[in-house]
Design a protein around this motif. Structure first.
Motif, mmCIF file in Angstrom:
data_model
loop_
_atom_site.group_PDB
_atom_site.id
_atom_site.type_symbol
_atom_site.label_atom_id
_atom_site.label_comp_id
_atom_site.label_asym_id
_atom_site.label_seq_id
_atom_site.Cartn_x
_atom_site.Cartn_y
_atom_site.Cartn_z
ATOM 1 N N UNK A 170 -74.316 0.268 2.467
ATOM 2 C CA UNK A 170 -74.999 0.992 3.527
ATOM 3 C C UNK A 170 -74.337 0.697 4.864
ATOM 4 N N UNK A 171 -74.918 1.172 5.933
ATOM 5 C CA UNK A 171 -74.359 0.909 7.250
ATOM 6 C C UNK A 171 -74.844 1.917 8.263
ATOM 7 N N UNK A 172 -74.418 1.700 9.514
ATOM 8 C CA UNK A 172 -74.749 2.662 10.563
ATOM 9 C C UNK A 172 -73.722 2.534 11.675
ATOM 10 N N UNK A 173 -73.672 3.541 12.512
ATOM 11 C CA UNK A 173 -72.779 3.509 13.654
ATOM 12 C C UNK A 173 -71.621 4.473 13.577
ATOM 13 N N UNK A 174 -71.155 4.813 12.403
ATOM 14 C CA UNK A 174 -70.020 5.732 12.283
ATOM 15 C C UNK A 174 -70.421 7.182 12.543
ATOM 16 N N UNK A 175 -71.670 7.512 12.260
ATOM 17 C CA UNK A 175 -72.142 8.890 12.400
ATOM 18 C C UNK A 175 -73.431 8.950 13.212
ATOM 19 N N UNK A 176 -73.680 7.972 14.008
ATOM 20 C CA UNK A 176 -74.912 7.934 14.791
ATOM 21 C C UNK A 176 -75.690 6.672 14.490
ATOM 22 N N UNK A 177 -76.895 6.636 14.977
ATOM 23 C CA UNK A 177 -77.709 5.421 14.849
ATOM 24 C C UNK A 177 -78.591 5.381 13.602
ATOM 25 N N UNK A 178 -78.690 6.473 12.859
ATOM 26 C CA UNK A 178 -79.505 6.473 11.638
ATOM 27 C C UNK A 178 -78.721 5.759 10.546
ATOM 28 N N UNK A 179 -79.278 4.682 9.987
ATOM 29 C CA UNK A 179 -78.541 3.921 8.974
ATOM 30 C C UNK A 179 -78.503 4.636 7.625
ATOM 31 N N UNK A 180 -77.407 4.390 6.900
ATOM 32 C CA UNK A 180 -77.311 4.890 5.530
ATOM 33 C C UNK A 180 -77.895 3.818 4.614
ATOM 34 N N UNK A 181 -78.757 4.236 3.718
ATOM 35 C CA UNK A 181 -79.404 3.326 2.782
ATOM 36 C C UNK A 181 -78.372 2.713 1.844
ATOM 37 N N UNK A 182 -78.437 1.403 1.595
ATOM 38 C CA UNK A 182 -77.520 0.796 0.623
ATOM 39 C C UNK A 182 -77.866 1.209 -0.801
ATOM 40 N N UNK A 183 -76.864 1.258 -1.636
ATOM 41 C CA UNK A 183 -77.026 1.586 -3.053
ATOM 42 C C UNK A 183 -76.442 0.432 -3.857
ATOM 43 N N UNK A 184 -77.108 -0.718 -3.784
ATOM 44 C CA UNK A 184 -76.571 -1.954 -4.349
ATOM 45 C C UNK A 184 -76.440 -1.931 -5.865
ATOM 46 N N UNK A 185 -77.159 -1.088 -6.537
ATOM 47 C CA UNK A 185 -77.063 -1.009 -7.992
ATOM 48 C C UNK A 185 -75.879 -0.200 -8.482
ATOM 49 N N UNK A 186 -75.144 0.384 -7.587
ATOM 50 C CA UNK A 186 -74.007 1.240 -7.934
ATOM 51 C C UNK A 186 -72.757 0.393 -8.119
ATOM 52 N N UNK A 187 -72.006 0.655 -9.161
ATOM 53 C CA UNK A 187 -70.767 -0.095 -9.388
ATOM 54 C C UNK A 187 -69.681 0.415 -8.445
ATOM 55 N N UNK A 188 -68.715 -0.440 -8.092
ATOM 56 C CA UNK A 188 -67.607 0.008 -7.236
ATOM 57 C C UNK A 188 -66.829 1.183 -7.843
ATOM 58 N N UNK A 189 -66.678 1.196 -9.156
ATOM 59 C CA UNK A 189 -65.948 2.288 -9.817
ATOM 60 C C UNK A 189 -66.678 3.618 -9.633
ATOM 61 N N UNK A 190 -67.999 3.601 -9.830
ATOM 62 C CA UNK A 190 -68.766 4.836 -9.655
ATOM 63 C C UNK A 190 -68.792 5.272 -8.197
ATOM 64 N N UNK A 191 -68.879 4.317 -7.283
ATOM 65 C CA UNK A 191 -68.863 4.657 -5.856
ATOM 66 C C UNK A 191 -67.528 5.307 -5.489
ATOM 67 N N UNK A 192 -66.432 4.821 -6.051
ATOM 68 C CA UNK A 192 -65.109 5.420 -5.779
ATOM 69 C C UNK A 192 -65.032 6.841 -6.328
ATOM 70 N N UNK A 193 -65.614 7.068 -7.504
ATOM 71 C CA UNK A 193 -65.642 8.430 -8.048
ATOM 72 C C UNK A 193 -66.427 9.361 -7.133
ATOM 73 N N UNK A 194 -67.512 8.863 -6.589
ATOM 74 C CA UNK A 194 -68.322 9.671 -5.666
ATOM 75 C C UNK A 194 -67.524 9.993 -4.405
ATOM 76 N N UNK A 195 -66.786 9.011 -3.889
ATOM 77 C CA UNK A 195 -65.968 9.235 -2.690
ATOM 78 C C UNK A 195 -64.884 10.260 -2.991
ATOM 79 N N UNK A 196 -64.265 10.187 -4.164
ATOM 80 C CA UNK A 196 -63.223 11.168 -4.517
ATOM 81 C C UNK A 196 -63.803 12.580 -4.535
ATOM 82 N N UNK A 197 -65.023 12.701 -5.040
ATOM 83 C CA UNK A 197 -65.670 14.020 -5.017
ATOM 84 C C UNK A 197 -65.915 14.474 -3.583
ATOM 85 N N UNK A 198 -66.440 13.583 -2.756
ATOM 86 C CA UNK A 198 -66.745 13.947 -1.369
ATOM 87 C C UNK A 198 -65.465 14.340 -0.625
ATOM 88 N N UNK A 199 -64.386 13.575 -0.819
ATOM 89 C CA UNK A 199 -63.133 13.903 -0.151
ATOM 90 C C UNK A 199 -62.516 15.198 -0.668
#
Length: 134
Positions: A101-130
């Motif tokens: 999670x985090x905040x500041x890159x797109x404003x002051x509303x924080x992004x909720x953390x998704x701690x149960x997500x594996x790094x591999x799945x998070x990378x797949x999600x980023x590849x889709x978004x990009x």
């Protein structure tokens, strides 16, 4: 006399009911020698999915779309905006942002953390978004 007959019938009904349950409980399950079905095209299609397609399924299966849209800002930035701002070199950093999670890159509303997500799945999600670059 009627009470005696009813009691006898009730007792025999209980005995019969209980004996049937015991008989079925004692029957061991037999092993089946039936062959399993061959994998279908659906299973083969799942193996042949691109990382972007897998990422899309992961995004759709989580709560991402409650804050993000593909082409318009909702709570967070649109995927088009994220794809325009970042490159393939940022995949690890963005995957980490999704997990922690985090905040500041797109404003002051924080992004909720998704701690149960594996790094591999998070990378797949980023590849889709990009892959949503205009």
């Amino acid at each position: 006399m009627k009470k005696l007959i009813l009691t006898g019938m009730l007792a025999s009904l209980v005995i019969v009911s209980c004996s049937k349950k015991e008989a079925t409980a004692e029957v061991p399950q037999q092993e089946s020698n039936v062959m399993l079905e061959e994998p279908t095209e659906k299973a083969e299609a799942a193996v042949a999915m691109s990382p972007e397609e897998e990422g899309k399924q992961l995004v759709e299966g989580t709560d991402c779309m409650s804050c993000h849209k593909i082409d318009a800002q909702l709570v967070g930035p649109s995927y088009h905006d994220v794809a325009a701002k970042y490159t393939e070199a940022d995949i690890d950093m963005l995957a980490n942002k999704i997990i922690e999670g985090g905040k500041g890159n797109w404003g002051e509303i924080p992004m909720t953390p998704h701690t149960g997500l594996s790094p591999e799945n998070a990378k797949l999600m980023v590849k889709y978004i990009l892959s949503q670059k205009k």
